[in-house]
Scaffold this motif. Structure first.
Motif, PDB file in Angstrom:
ATOM      1  N   SER A 136       0.815  -1.218   0.000  1.00 28.36           N
ATOM      2  CA  SER A 136       0.000   0.000   0.000  1.00 28.36           C
ATOM      3  C   SER A 136       0.849   1.270   0.000  1.00 28.36           C
ATOM      4  O   SER A 136       0.452   2.271  -0.604  1.00 28.36           O
ATOM      5  CB  SER A 136      -1.008   0.001   1.141  1.00 28.36           C
ATOM      6  N   LYS A 176       0.285   4.346  -2.534  1.00 28.21           N
ATOM      7  CA  LYS A 176       0.003   5.704  -2.016  1.00 28.21           C
ATOM      8  C   LYS A 176       0.940   6.717  -2.643  1.00 28.21           C
ATOM      9  O   LYS A 176       0.544   7.820  -3.004  1.00 28.21           O
ATOM     10  CB  LYS A 176       0.170   5.712  -0.490  1.00 28.21           C
ATOM     11  N   GLN A 181      -0.174   9.923  -4.804  1.00 25.06           N
ATOM     12  CA  GLN A 181       0.244  11.266  -4.417  1.00 25.06           C
ATOM     13  C   GLN A 181       0.939  11.964  -5.585  1.00 25.06           C
ATOM     14  O   GLN A 181       0.700  13.142  -5.848  1.00 25.06           O
ATOM     15  CB  GLN A 181       1.172  11.180  -3.185  1.00 25.06           C
ATOM     16  N   GLY A 196      -8.467   5.893   1.171  1.00 25.16           N
ATOM     17  CA  GLY A 196      -7.098   5.942   0.633  1.00 25.16           C
ATOM     18  C   GLY A 196      -6.654   4.666  -0.058  1.00 25.16           C
ATOM     19  O   GLY A 196      -5.601   4.635  -0.699  1.00 25.16           O
TER      20      GLY A 196
END
Ligand code: GLU
Length: 462
Positions: free
Chosen positions: A78, A82, A86, A177
């Motif tokens: 993860s 992420k 981003q 998320g």
């Protein structure tokens, strides 16, 4: 270097369609001295199961489709995902979407009521106001608004998608998320260095989305091969009822992994009219560009036929090894090779081979009632006793021909016909009137055991 991968979602059992994809990926990588990687797509925590992961590993071990490198588990990556989300947010290639529950419901309603696909309208694409305080946003990618996305599929040829019909700014991360499927597939395929994606054509519609992600992240797009589905005999999607069992169920049914892989390679690919392919031949001839364009029909009878061909022709030592996996250890049995050679033509699957082998190796624990009624009576028992007495005087009777000579001599001396002795002796040796050539069976069972088994039957009487 050519790199392929098999990327199962561990949500159910691994079925034959999955194994076929894995085989194609394996063959294409190995043929090109490339790498074959295994990635477990376990981001859907609610639907994943540990048993499914175990079943995948077990199937790989059984079929010897060994993957290179360590297994990649998406659930452990993860942080990587992420970071890339981003990056897209920073580059303004993705954005937070703050739709309220009402707005979402309204969109879902429209999607439900409308036969045409109702797309997300991009209402937060250029949003730069103050984010609403009480809304946890999803992340959407800015997809192209018009034009086409096209690619050359190794199976299907050129595939074109009209952006207007198939794309909107789709979600790449949920409001908690966690990244979504198409996003992680594209990121992982790229980071793992996958150059060729071979997968079921049920994923064809995901490909334009994945291409959008590759482009946004400036990653290389792999070559795609979308393999048509396996259908049942009625042209419907293969289901459990058609025998689309978990891979390890085929083992339970006595199917050899060699036969299953051979069956699967032909299910969607051909090389002239050749049906039987050794692994070396598969590696030599397989090319995903030759995969059939249309769906293939699953025919279990063909699998049974291929399995029987393998049982007939595999090296004896391999069959001995397989029988051991099925609980029959022939290592202490002196005549194991002769036994296998005698039985291999009679067995369609390994369970049958094991059963017939057991019936010869072990003393019968019971006798087939019908055979007893038909072939045993006071006279035939008397013949058996006399024959056994003669055997007890013999030494060095080993080969089938030795037994043939003894039997023929006995029949001649007593003025009998073979059938008067052959069936009763079969019953004594294997418990039924059915067995392969009686002289071969006698040679395999051996003089000492024959005498014992005939004594047992004579003692039991009729
Ligand atoms: N995880 C997907 C599946 O099990 C495969 C994804 C892919 O091959 O790209 O169907």
């Amino acid at each position: 270097m050519l790199v392929t991968r098999f990327a199962p979602s561990p949500t159910g059992y691994l079925h034959v369609g999955g194994l076929r994809t894995a085989l194609y990926c394996y063959l294409w990588a190995k043929k090109n001295d490339g790498k074959f990687l295994l990635r477990i797509e376990d981001t859907d925590l609610k639907r994943n199961s540990q048993e499914a992961v175990i079943a995948i590993k077990e199937a790989f071990k059984w079929t010897k489709l060994s993957h290179d490198e360590k297994i990649i588990y998406q659930s452990k990556r993860s942080d990587i995902y992420k970071k890339y989300i981003q990056q897209l947010l920073n580059e303004k290639k993705a954005y937070y979407c703050y739709m309220s529950d009402e707005e979402k419901n309204e969109l879902h309603e429209r999607q439900k009521n409308n036969k045409e696909r109702t797309k997300y309208d991009g209402r937060y694409r250029e949003f730069n106001g103050t984010p609403p305080a009480n809304i946890k946003p999803v992340v959407r990618i800015k997809a192209p608004l018009e034009g086409q996305i096209s690619f050359i599929d190794g199976v299907k040829g050129e595939v074109k998608f009209d952006v207007k019909n198939v794309l909107d700014d789709f979600v790449i991360a949920r409001d908690d998320g966690t990244p979504l499927y198409n996003f992680v597939v594209a990121v992982d395929d790229s980071l793992m260095g996958v150059t060729e994606v071979i997968r079921g054509d049920d994923h064809l519609s995901n490909t334009p989305k994945q291409i959008v992600i590759y482009n946004a992240l400036k990653l290389n797009i792999p070559k795609f091969y979308h393999v048509p589905m396996i259908l049942n005999q009625n042209g419907k999607k293969l289901s459990k009822r058609d025998g689309a069992m978990s891979v390890m169920d085929y083992k339970k049914d006595g199917i050899l992994p060699e036969a299953l892989l051979n069956f699967l390679v032909r299910l969607g690919w051909s090389h002239g009219d050749q049906e039987i392919f050794s692994m070396n031949e598969m590696l030599e001839f397989f090319n995903p560009n030759d995969i059939n364009k249309s769906a293939s029909a699953y025919n279990i009878e063909k699998l049974y036929w291929i399995n029987a061909q393998y049982i007939k022709t595999l090296h004896v030592s391999r069959l001995i090894e397989v029988l051991k996996e099925y609980g029959l250890d022939l290592s202490g049995f002196e005549k194991s090779e002769a036994l296998i050679d005698l039985l291999r033509d009679r067995a369609k699957n390994i369970n049958e081979l094991k059963d017939i082998a057991n019936s010869i190796i072990n003393e019968p624990t019971n006798y087939d009632q019908k055979a007893v009624e038909k072939f045993l009576n006071v006279d035939t028992l008397e013949i058996l006793r006399a024959f056994n007495n003669e055997l007890k005087t013999k030494k060095n009777i080993i080969l089938a021909d030795d037994f043939k000579n003894v039997v023929n001599g006995f029949l001649k001396n007593h003025n009998l016909k073979l059938k008067q002795l052959a069936q009763p002796i079969r019953i004594a040796i294997v418990g039924s009137a059915i067995s392969p050539s009686i002289f071969d069976v006698l040679s395999i069972v051996g003089l000492k055991n024959i005498i014992k088994r005939v004594d047992n039957l004579c003692k039991r009487g009729v």
